[in-house]
Structure formats: C-alpha cells, structure tokens
Motif scaffolding. Structure first.
Motif, short mmCIF file in Angstrom:
data_model
loop_
_atom_site.label_atom_id
_atom_site.label_comp_id
_atom_site.label_asym_id
_atom_site.label_seq_id
_atom_site.Cartn_x
_atom_site.Cartn_y
_atom_site.Cartn_z
N TRP A 105 0.87 -1.20 0.00
CA TRP A 105 0.00 0.00 0.00
C TRP A 105 0.88 1.22 0.00
CZ3 TRP A 105 -0.30 4.07 3.50
CH2 TRP A 105 -1.41 4.92 3.38
N ASP A 106 0.40 2.30 -0.64
CA ASP A 106 1.14 3.55 -0.63
C ASP A 106 0.21 4.69 -0.25
OD1 ASP A 106 3.19 5.35 -0.84
OD2 ASP A 106 3.42 5.21 -3.01
N LEU B 234 5.81 8.98 3.73
CA LEU B 234 6.63 7.93 4.33
C LEU B 234 6.11 7.54 5.70
CD1 LEU B 234 9.29 6.22 4.31
CD2 LEU B 234 10.37 8.18 5.46
N ILE B 235 5.75 8.52 6.52
CA ILE B 235 5.23 8.26 7.87
C ILE B 235 3.90 7.50 7.80
CG2 ILE B 235 4.30 9.32 9.97
CD1 ILE B 235 7.35 9.35 9.77
N GLU B 236 3.06 7.84 6.84
CA GLU B 236 1.78 7.13 6.71
C GLU B 236 2.00 5.65 6.34
OE1 GLU B 236 -1.22 8.79 4.25
OE2 GLU B 236 -1.86 10.20 5.83
N VAL B 237 2.97 5.40 5.47
CA VAL B 237 3.24 4.01 5.09
C VAL B 237 3.83 3.25 6.28
CG1 VAL B 237 4.43 2.49 3.48
CG2 VAL B 237 3.61 4.70 2.69
N LEU C 55 2.46 -0.12 8.11
CA LEU C 55 3.28 -1.30 8.41
C LEU C 55 3.04 -1.76 9.84
CD1 LEU C 55 5.56 -3.30 7.64
CD2 LEU C 55 7.19 -1.57 8.47
N MET C 56 2.93 -0.79 10.78
CA MET C 56 2.67 -1.14 12.17
C MET C 56 1.34 -1.86 12.34
SD MET C 56 4.92 -0.49 14.51
CE MET C 56 3.72 -0.82 15.78
N MET C 57 0.36 -1.46 11.55
CA MET C 57 -0.99 -2.02 11.68
C MET C 57 -1.16 -3.33 10.93
SD MET C 57 -2.22 0.10 13.68
CE MET C 57 -1.96 1.79 14.23
N LYS C 58 -0.23 -3.63 10.03
CA LYS C 58 -0.38 -4.81 9.18
C LYS C 58 -0.14 -6.11 9.94
CE LYS C 58 1.44 -6.97 4.98
NZ LYS C 58 2.46 -6.87 3.89
N GLY C 59 0.88 -6.15 10.78
CA GLY C 59 1.21 -7.38 11.47
C GLY C 59 0.27 -7.69 12.62
N THR C 60 0.17 -8.96 12.94
CA THR C 60 -0.67 -9.36 14.08
C THR C 60 0.08 -9.24 15.39
OG1 THR C 60 -0.01 -11.67 13.76
CG2 THR C 60 -2.03 -10.93 12.64
N ALA C 61 1.40 -9.10 15.34
CA ALA C 61 2.23 -8.93 16.53
C ALA C 61 3.39 -8.01 16.20
CB ALA C 61 2.75 -10.29 17.02
N LYS D 219 13.68 13.24 13.80
CA LYS D 219 12.53 13.64 12.99
C LYS D 219 11.53 12.50 12.83
CE LYS D 219 11.30 15.56 8.47
NZ LYS D 219 11.81 16.04 7.17
N TYR D 220 12.03 11.29 12.72
CA TYR D 220 11.15 10.13 12.53
C TYR D 220 10.23 9.95 13.72
CZ TYR D 220 9.89 5.36 11.06
OH TYR D 220 9.21 4.23 10.65
N LEU D 221 10.76 10.09 14.93
CA LEU D 221 9.94 10.00 16.15
C LEU D 221 9.01 11.19 16.26
CD1 LEU D 221 9.11 8.87 18.89
CD2 LEU D 221 11.17 9.93 19.87
N GLU D 222 9.55 12.37 15.97
CA GLU D 222 8.77 13.60 16.10
C GLU D 222 7.58 13.62 15.14
OE1 GLU D 222 9.80 18.25 16.75
OE2 GLU D 222 11.01 17.17 15.30
N GLU D 223 7.79 13.17 13.93
CA GLU D 223 6.72 13.19 12.94
C GLU D 223 5.71 12.07 13.17
OE1 GLU D 223 6.13 15.49 10.65
OE2 GLU D 223 7.90 16.66 11.23
N SER D 224 6.16 10.91 13.57
CA SER D 224 5.23 9.80 13.81
C SER D 224 4.50 9.96 15.14
CB SER D 224 5.98 8.47 13.81
OG SER D 224 6.86 8.37 14.92
N LYS D 225 5.15 10.62 16.13
CA LYS D 225 4.57 10.85 17.46
C LYS D 225 4.15 9.54 18.12
CE LYS D 225 2.71 15.36 16.10
NZ LYS D 225 3.16 15.29 14.69
#
Length: 276
Positions: A86-87, A96-99, A103-109, A188-194
C-alpha cells in the motif's frame, strides 16, 4: 549509517551507492530550532548546513532535503511500499510516515513488524554485500573499524531521516571507548510519527537486529522520548528485548493511536495501540 560511489544509510544502516539508487525505482527543551538546508555558498556543492534559531522556546527539528536525500527517501519508501502492499497519496516525508504507520498495523504482533522491517533493510543491499562486509570488515581490530565506519556513514547520509546528528564517543566496556556513537539531536522520525511503537518496532529493534545478524556489528539504540534525541552505540550489545527499559515507556500524549484509544470509552472498532 567517500568515494564517488560512497555508501548511504537508512536509519543508521549503510546501503547502496548513488548510482544504484538512480537505477533503482525510485521533530521542548533546549530552546533551539534546527534547520538543515543545502546552500549554494557551501564549501562544496550540495553539502548540508545546520542553523540554530530561537522560536518561542519551542524546538522543532526541520530538515530540508537535497537531491540525494530525495533519492534516499524514495528508495526507502519504495521498499516499504513493496513490503506493506500500500502507498500513501501524500508526497515526501508525510507519505513515508503514513506508510510506516500502515506497516505497524499490518502485522498481528510486533514481532511481525520487526521482521518485516529487517527484510526491508536487507532489500536495500545488492546480493552478497552484507556477507562480504561481515566476513572481511567486521573482524578487523575486534570490530572497531566496522563500528566506526557505520557511525560515520550514518552521520554523512542519514540526516534526511533523523535530522541533525554527529559522531561521538561511547563506552564499549572495560574502560574502553570508541568513536562509534551517533547522537541524534532530535529525531525527525519519532517527532513526525509521534508514536513510541513506530519508533521501537520499525526503527530501534529491527535496526539493532539487522546490524548484529547481517553485518556482525552490535548496536544499542537509546531513544529519549522526552527530548526526542537518540543515541546510537555501535559496537555495544543491546539488552535482550524483554529487558530493554524502552518497553516500559508510556505512549506519547501526542500519539494519534493513543489519542484514539482515549477518545473512546469502549474498545469497539478502535485500532489497538501498536506499542502494546
């Protein structure tokens, strides 16, 4: 994580050369505002400059990518999209942050997310390069050379993802210090993803695993969820995941996933927090 075909890195991971990139499908407390940009008056064309600005006592990490940074971002995003299937419609870093969130939501664990991210990191390398690095470079000087090399490559090429960072000295143990650390001023990665979950499951744990298992370089990453800084310690073995204090960190107040959970009294049709 140079020669004309010097290495580049993603989240501290040295990857491919610019020539390969071209051929591949393509932000409280320190009261500063950091802005990284590419200036035509720089000593060398395309070199990054860091400016510090005071703005109401609020720190905001800001990075203005140059041409090569855009290539690095696009390469990493394309591999991420291939893994997720998905993009996002958004361009640049926001997309990039949305993708990454997907990815975090895709896995079951969380282990699924970590494994997927390791696969993404491996896919950034041509065949046999990782094995050769682990075989030929890592054994030199007890791993010191390999650790120092990846630290420098990270600082030279990874600021598009993390923001301003610099090489520093880290304690390896037994009173020994190596210049194999990387201090990220405000990630920036942490700051933008929060999101603590995105930080530890799509960056910290998989990056540590990747370096140790596939390059033979131990790495301990220590993100600070108060000031958003992060300390990379190349050459230092991390604790076992279950013993890592990062798992005791609470969700950030600004985390969109935690906010959704707080907004609904019952867990009906509410996405579970990816940190859990």
């Amino acid at each position: 994580m140079m020669k004309a075909v010097g290495n580049v890195s993603v989240c501290g991971v040295p990857t491919l050369t610019p020539s390969f990139l071209v051929s591949d499908s393509t932000r409280l407390r320190n009261h500063h505002r950091y802005s990284v940009s590419f200036s035509s008056s720089s000593p060398s064309p395309g070199s990054a400059t860091v400016e510090q600005q005071h703005e109401g006592g609020i720190t905001a990490a800001e990075y203005k990518p140059g041409v090569f940074d855009d290539l690095f971002l696009n390469l990493f995003r394309s591999k991420l999209v291939q893994e997720v299937g998905w993009d996002s419609n958004k361009t640049g870093y926001d997309g990039l942050i949305e993708v990454a969130n997907r990815l975090m939501m895709k896995g079951t664990a969380n282990s699924d997310t970590i494994d997927a991210t390791v696969r993404i990191l491996k896919s950034l390398f041509p065949p046999y390069l990782l094995e050769l690095y682990k075989m030929l470079i890592t054994p030199i000087s007890g791993g010191k050379l390999a650790a120092m090399m990846v630290a420098r490559v990270t600082v030279l090429t990874c600021q598009w993802l993390m923001g301003p960072c610099k090489v520093n000295s880290v304690d390896i143990g037994d009173g020994i210090s190596w210049n194999s650390g990387v201090h990220v001023e405000r990630c920036k990665y942490l700051e933008e993803s929060k999101c603590v979950g995105i930080c530890i499951n799509t960056c910290k744990f998989p990056t540590q695993t990747f370096f140790k298992d596939h390059m033979g370089v131990p790495l301990f990453m220590e993100p600070n969820f108060v000031d958003y800084s992060c300390q990379f310690k190349f050459g230092v073995l991390p604790p076992l995941p279950d013993d890592d204090s990062v798992l005791k960190e609470p969700c950030l107040e600004a985390c969109p996933n935690a906010a959704r959970r707080r907004a609904v009294a019952r867990n009906i049709d509410v996405t579970a927090c990816p940190k859990a």
